[in-house]
Design an enzyme around this catalytic site. Structure first.
Site, mmCIF file in Angstrom:
data_model
loop_
_atom_site.group_PDB
_atom_site.id
_atom_site.type_symbol
_atom_site.label_atom_id
_atom_site.label_comp_id
_atom_site.label_asym_id
_atom_site.label_seq_id
_atom_site.Cartn_x
_atom_site.Cartn_y
_atom_site.Cartn_z
ATOM 1 N N ASP A 175 5.013 -34.685 10.377
ATOM 2 C CA ASP A 175 4.032 -35.011 9.343
ATOM 3 C C ASP A 175 3.642 -36.478 9.459
ATOM 4 O OD1 ASP A 175 2.722 -35.073 6.650
ATOM 5 O OD2 ASP A 175 3.677 -33.129 6.400
ATOM 6 N N SER A 191 -0.364 -27.149 2.651
ATOM 7 C CA SER A 191 0.632 -28.162 3.033
ATOM 8 C C SER A 191 1.772 -28.213 2.030
ATOM 9 C CB SER A 191 -0.007 -29.552 3.057
ATOM 10 O OG SER A 191 -0.694 -29.768 4.244
ATOM 11 N N HIS A 246 1.521 -37.818 2.397
ATOM 12 C CA HIS A 246 1.648 -36.392 2.708
ATOM 13 C C HIS A 246 3.049 -36.023 3.197
ATOM 14 C CE1 HIS A 246 0.714 -32.660 4.992
ATOM 15 N NE2 HIS A 246 -0.295 -32.528 4.145
#
Ligand SMILES: *[C@@H]1O[C@H](CO)[C@@H](O)[C@H](O)[C@H]1NC(C)=O
Ligand SMILES: *[C@@H]1O[C@H](CO)[C@@H](O)[C@H](O)[C@H]1NC(C)=O
Ligand SMILES: *[C@@H]1O[C@H](CO)[C@@H](O)[C@H](O)[C@H]1NC(C)=O
Ligand SMILES: *[C@@H]1O[C@H](CO)[C@@H](O)[C@H](O)[C@H]1NC(C)=O
Ligand SMILES: *[C@@H]1O[C@H](CO)[C@@H](O)[C@H](O)[C@H]1NC(C)=O
Ligand SMILES: *[C@@H]1O[C@H](CO)[C@@H](O)[C@H](O)[C@H]1NC(C)=O
Ligand SMILES: *[C@@H]1O[C@H](CO)[C@@H](O)[C@H](O)[C@H]1NC(C)=O
Ligand SMILES: *[C@@H]1O[C@H](CO)[C@@H](O)[C@H](O)[C@H]1NC(C)=O
Ligand SMILES: *[C@@H]1O[C@H](CO)[C@@H](O)[C@H](O)[C@H]1NC(C)=O
Ligand SMILES: *[C@@H]1O[C@H](CO)[C@@H](O)[C@H](O)[C@H]1NC(C)=O
Ligand SMILES: *[C@@H]1O[C@H](CO)[C@@H](O)[C@H](O)[C@H]1NC(C)=O
Length: 774
Positions: A156, A564, A227
């Site tokens: 990620d 996600s 994220h």
């Protein structure tokens, strides 16, 4: 490849409620308290300057008890009540709380018992704990020891190592099987610990795509985007009490495997032509992660479908699966159109996104007294009065087109027309939080964000930079209609609140990518759905919660949405299953998750899509995950790497192409049919007349006799032979055949859906049936 956060993000505010927090499940020295100081000395003419002064006085007051700097007080105070109630809420040691109570200015100090909401509400929603954070008796957390001993990693944007989600208090030595490292690069402040046991970054593939040399500040596994920290903490983050997003969703943040160790492989970087994560880096990361000894790999990224032999995720995960690593991928955010699902290989789990039973309602009141329920996490509050409301198309600069203006795109709003007003924007194209930013920059006081017909009822609570409310399609029409038909339209946007037990829940997110599988139509994708809307988890402190350039706010936990966010929920659950069944293959773990899923919502009605029309397996795969049931599936559809190699053969890959997946020689099963891959779902994309599909079930429970029950897809008759399977011992395997026959003249050329269930009266081993005639 792109990250799969839904095109936007959210946020914020304070709350009216002296809402109560939460006794952590793990032993903690501190508890949360409310310190009540009575009323304020400021009069009714209070201002934000006044509020800040009050808050400062709270810091100062608490600081005098803490014997350390006021920074500690700042950290301890999670609420400063500045408007009507005078006081604050803080995490304190018992002894400090007792001392404060003796102070003459203090009216009372009370512990934060009572209602305890759960920030990562999703785990309660899935039955692992109750509303009060008490672990339920049948919780998988008990048996799986919260994922202890398991190593979960993600590929990620990196990790924010300072987040409490990755604090190592209470963790013993790093498991001896771990071979990873903490690669700080040029970021000397970066650190790992006994919780965050490894971090690496892979930027050479990225650098190769840049037109300028890579900035050396990129040599770090640090998450400057948010994220990666969010997804990693959702899978395996610690229990962190006292978390909220601008006061909303107060409770304990936590991952699915909160006692697992975690590691971060940074492969995603600031976008180059919209791409953030490059294949070379992804493969390098897979390679390292497999070497390092991870048990579960979570990938909330994807790209458009391509042949598996040139798909880094398909290749990397094939190698991971060979080593028994469970790989979990997001389905993509290109819904609600069909055939949009990404990550299509059968050797990993592909996850769609749906809602949970929590909302952040922010009401829009129109001048005609219509009240509409939107959602928001805005941190700022409108003064209590009606404001003029204007359609973005009526407020546009002459240089802008109506098509751009209606979406409140950059450079479309005329400050002279917007100033002091609420702007009405339509969802689509640019990020939801960007629309808010454009409105604010043009001088608007607020924004009403309306869905288009496609996004229907999917409203998302974003941490907007101004007072804003996101409303559904039918409510949007009402606002447009009101604004169209009144001479001087006015409106008010109320500050958000937190609401639990909303119904129906879950329902599918409109953004969640859908099947059918465009690479291998015989394999249903996505496999499963999990919570992916307004999920609160750890974030970066390098950017604001909207990730907009002008968002100067910094928060430690944020609410974001996307497949996600649903993907790491399944990764966390896979970690729990690994803890309970260390010897299970990735296929067995996937099977347990899929066959125990539910296709009903919390009103016991079939799962809906975001238009509130019945959804199909193309949205949810086998259904919504039920972790406690996944722990005891009864039977599993297992598969080996040979089975997957047969898939490559059946897809017609030549020797060169197959060697990408393995240098060993596999002998392809002669005329192996993709229909017969031992998958937990059955898809026949081209039924003419009839076809027979083979499956094998393995007993992983007590000896039992299972009987099959079928719900026929429309126009199809399904028969299963044998229809009774008797298992005498653990590990025993039984084959059966499923014959699907098109009823004469009844077969449609569109997909129809049914279900096959094997049950011993205790377990229900469910598989979706997906059929299209020709
Ligand atoms: C690298 O990036 C940082 C942060 O974006 C910036 O402050 C710095 O000037 C850049 N350095 C170079 C050599 O470009
Ligand atoms: C992979 O191969 C397909 C066709 O074989 C091609 O269309 C696609 O662009 C390739 N993808 C990549 C990432 O090279
Ligand atoms: C809205 O409600 C208020 C208070 O009940 C009332 O005074 C006002 O006339 C109403 N306005 C309309 C347009 O119905
Ligand atoms: C839209 O939101 C309103 C709440 O303001 C709700 O009553 C309604 O059911 C929602 N959906 C539809 C299709 O109207
Ligand atoms: C809007 O566009 C201008 C010019 O292209 C750019 O400088 C600015 O950063 C953009 N604003 C936002 C909020 O994206
Ligand atoms: C509002 O007016 C615009 C034209 O100004 C029109 O395109 C739109 O359909 C109207 N909407 C409603 C809901 O009446
Ligand atoms: C919901 O399902 C209906 C019927 O299949 C479809 O027309 C609609 O586009 C779907 N809506 C969403 C948001 O998926
Ligand atoms: C395998 O197929 C690829 C094209 O997909 C081709 O370039 C290659 O030469 C083929 N190899 C063999 C051994 O046929
Ligand atoms: C195949 O790969 C393994 C490692 O995965 C390696 O040990 C072996 O030498 C390789 N064999 C050949 C023929 O390349
Ligand atoms: C394999 O293919 C051959 C020739 O097409 C056929 O005769 C045979 O029945 C097939 N075997 C299986 C197991 O389907
Ligand atoms: C279905 O069969 C037709 C012709 O037999 C073929 O052209 C098509 O590609 C097949 N579709 C799928 C999804 O297998």
């Amino acid at each position: 490849m792109a990250l799969q956060t839904s095109p936007t993000i959210f946020f914020l505010l304070l709350i009216l409620l002296v809402s109560l927090f939460h006794t952590p499940t793990f032993a903690l020295k501190k508890k949360s308290y409310v310190v009540y100081l009575g009323s304020h000395s400021h009069g009714s003419e209070f201002s934000s300057v006044e509020f800040n002064r009050v808050t400062d006085s709270h810091y100062e007051f608490l600081g005098s008890f803490l014997k350390s700097s006021s920074d500690t007080a700042k950290e301890s105070i999670f609420y400063s009540y500045t408007r009507h109630i005078n006081g604050f809420a803080a995490t304190l040691e018992e002894q400090v709380a007792a001392e404060i109570a003796k102070h003459p200015n203090v009216v009372s100090v009370f512990e934060n018992n009572g209602r305890k909401l759960h920030t990562t509400r999703s785990w309660g929603f899935m039955g692992l704990e109750d509303d009060y954070g008490v672990i339920t008796s049948n919780s998988i957390w008990n048996k799986a020891r919260f994922g202890e001993g398991v190593i979960i990693a993600n590929l990620d944007t990196g990790v924010w190592p300072e987040s409490k989600s990755f604090n190592d208090e209470g963790f013993g030595p790093i498991p001896s099987k771990w071979r990873g490292i903490c690669e700080k690069g040029s970021d000397l402040a970066f650190h790992c610990n006994r919780k965050l046991i490894g971090a690496r970054y892979f930027n050479k593939g990225y650098a190769s795509r840049l037109s300028t040399p890579l900035n050396s500040s990129s040599n770090t596994p640090r998450d400057n985007e948010g994220h990666g920290s969010h997804t990693l903490s959702t899978a395996g983050g610690n229990m962190v009490p006292g978390v909220s997003v601008f006061g909303q969703g107060y409770g304990t943040a936590k991952g699915g495997s909160p006692k697992a160790r975690v590691a971060s492989y940074k492969v995603c970087w600031p976008p180059v032509n919209g791409d953030e994560c490059f294949d070379a880096d992804i493969l390098a990361a897979f390679d390292m992660a497999i070497h390092d000894g991870v048990d579960v790999l979570s990938l909330s990224l994807g790209g458009s479908a391509s042949n598996f032999f040139n798909d880094s995720v398909a290749i990397g995960s094939f190698h991971a699966a060979k080593k028994g690593i469970v790989v979990v991928c997001s389905a993509g955010n290109s819904g609600p159109n069909e055939a949009t699902v990404e990550n299509l290989a059968p050797w990993y789990i592909t996850v769609g996104a749906s809602t949970m039973d929590r909302e952040f309602p922010s009401y829009v009141v129109l001048g005609n007294n219509l009240t509409l329920k939107g959602e928001s996490l805005s941190a700022t509050r409108l003064a209590y009065k009606l404001y003029p409301i204007i359609k973005a198309t009526d407020a546009k600069l002459t240089s802008a087109t109506n098509e751009d203006a209606v979406l409140c795109q950059n450079g479309t709003l005329d400050p002279n027309k917007v100033k002091g007003k609420i702007v009405l924007c339509l969802r689509g194209i640019n990020a939801r939080v960007d629309k808010g930013q454009q409105a604010l920059q043009a001088g608007a006081v607020g924004m009403v964000l309306a869905n288009d017909i496609i996004t229907g009822n999917e409203i998302i609570a974003d941490p907007h930079v101004l007072p804003a409310s996101h409303i559904n399609f039918s409510d949007g029409l009402k606002v447009f209609n009101y604004v169209n038909s009144s001479k001087a339209p006015v409106a008010y946007i109320a500050y958000p609140t937190t609401k639990l037990h909303t119904k129906p829940a879950p329902f599918m997110a409109a953004f969640s990518s859908k099947g059918p599988n465009t690479m291998v139509p015989e394999i249903l994708k996505p496999d499963i759905t999990a919570p992916g809307v307004s999920v609160i988890a750890a974030y970066t402190e390098a950017e604001g919660p909207t990730n907009q350039v002008f968002d100067y706010r910094r928060i430690k936990f944020n609410s974001i949405s996307g497949t996600s966010m649903s993907c790491p929920h399944i990764s966390g659950i896979a970690g729990l299953l690994k803890a309970v069944y260390p010897s299970w293959s990735p296929a067995a773990i996937k099977s347990a998750i899929m066959t125990t899923a539910t296709t009903l919502d919390n009103e016991a009605e079939p799962l809906l899509n975001a238009s509130f029309i019945q959804a199909t397996p193309f949205s949810y795969g086998a259904g919504h995950v039920q972790p406690n049931k996944a722990m005891d599936p009864g039977l599993v559809y297992d598969a080996t790497m040979n089975d997957y190699f047969n898939v490559l053969c059946a897809l017609g890959y030549n020797e060169t192409e197959k060697s990408i997946f393995s240098n060993a020689t596999y002998y392809c099963h002669k005329n192996f049919s993709l229909l017969n891959l031992n998958y937990p779902s059955i898809t026949v994309p081209n039924l003419s007349g009839s076809v027979t599909v083979k499956r094998t079930l393995k007993n992983v429970g007590a000896p039992a006799t299972y009987i099959v029950h079928v719900q026929n897809p429309d126009g199809i008759t399904v028969s299963v032979k044998p229809s009774i399977l008797e298992f005498k011992h653990v590990g025993e395997e039984k084959r059966f055949e499923v014959k699907l026959k098109a009823n004469k003249g009844k077969v449609t050329k569109s997909y129809v859906f049914g279900k096959m269930t094997w049950s011993d009266g205790k377990h229900y081993v469910k598989s979706p049936l997906v059929v299209k005639g020709i």
